[in-house]
Write a protein that holds these residues in place. Structure first.
Motif, short mmCIF file in Angstrom:
data_model
loop_
_atom_site.label_atom_id
_atom_site.label_comp_id
_atom_site.label_asym_id
_atom_site.label_seq_id
_atom_site.Cartn_x
_atom_site.Cartn_y
_atom_site.Cartn_z
N ALA A 51 0.83 -1.21 0.00
CA ALA A 51 0.00 0.00 0.00
C ALA A 51 0.86 1.26 0.00
CB ALA A 51 -0.93 0.00 1.21
N VAL A 52 1.92 1.24 0.79
CA VAL A 52 2.83 2.40 0.83
C VAL A 52 3.51 2.58 -0.52
CG1 VAL A 52 4.97 3.27 1.85
CG2 VAL A 52 3.20 2.31 3.31
N ARG A 55 1.11 4.08 -3.04
CA ARG A 55 0.90 5.52 -2.82
C ARG A 55 2.11 6.32 -3.25
NH1 ARG A 55 -1.65 8.83 2.25
NH2 ARG A 55 -1.20 10.88 1.37
N ALA A 58 2.01 6.61 -6.95
CA ALA A 58 0.94 7.51 -7.38
C ALA A 58 1.32 8.97 -7.17
CB ALA A 58 -0.35 7.19 -6.62
N GLU A 59 2.10 9.25 -6.13
CA GLU A 59 2.51 10.61 -5.82
C GLU A 59 3.81 11.01 -6.51
OE1 GLU A 59 2.68 10.80 -1.56
OE2 GLU A 59 0.50 10.85 -1.36
#
Length: 85
Positions: A51-52, A55, A58-59
């Motif tokens: 999950a990290v 993210r 995505a960023e």
């Protein structure tokens, strides 16, 4: 059963290249995260790291810092979930 000296050296070498990050979610949040990890068939650590990583991608954050083969690597087989990230 006692751990052999060779196994202890191997474990110590692996642990020396791993980072330690502690999380303390509220109990309901922790239970939800554990349930989601179990439902996906992943370990809790693997689920959180995935999950990290998603993210960060995505960023537009880099997945490595410095030498990608070093202990701070998060894009390869260094530390994290079982068998590396």
């Amino acid at each position: 059963m006692p751990v052999s000296a060779a196994r202890r050296r191997t474990n110590d070498a692996y642990n020396a290249k791993c980072d330690y990050i502690s999380l303390r979610p509220l109990k309901p949040d922790g239970a939800a995260i554990r349930a989601a990890a179990a439902a996906s068939g992943q370990s809790l650590q693997g689920y959180i790291l995935q999950a990290v990583r998603a993210r960060m991608q995505a960023e537009g954050q880099p997945l490595t810092v410095g030498d990608p083969s070093g202990p701070e690597s998060v894009d390869g087989q260094n530390c994290g979930e079982e068998g590396g990230l």
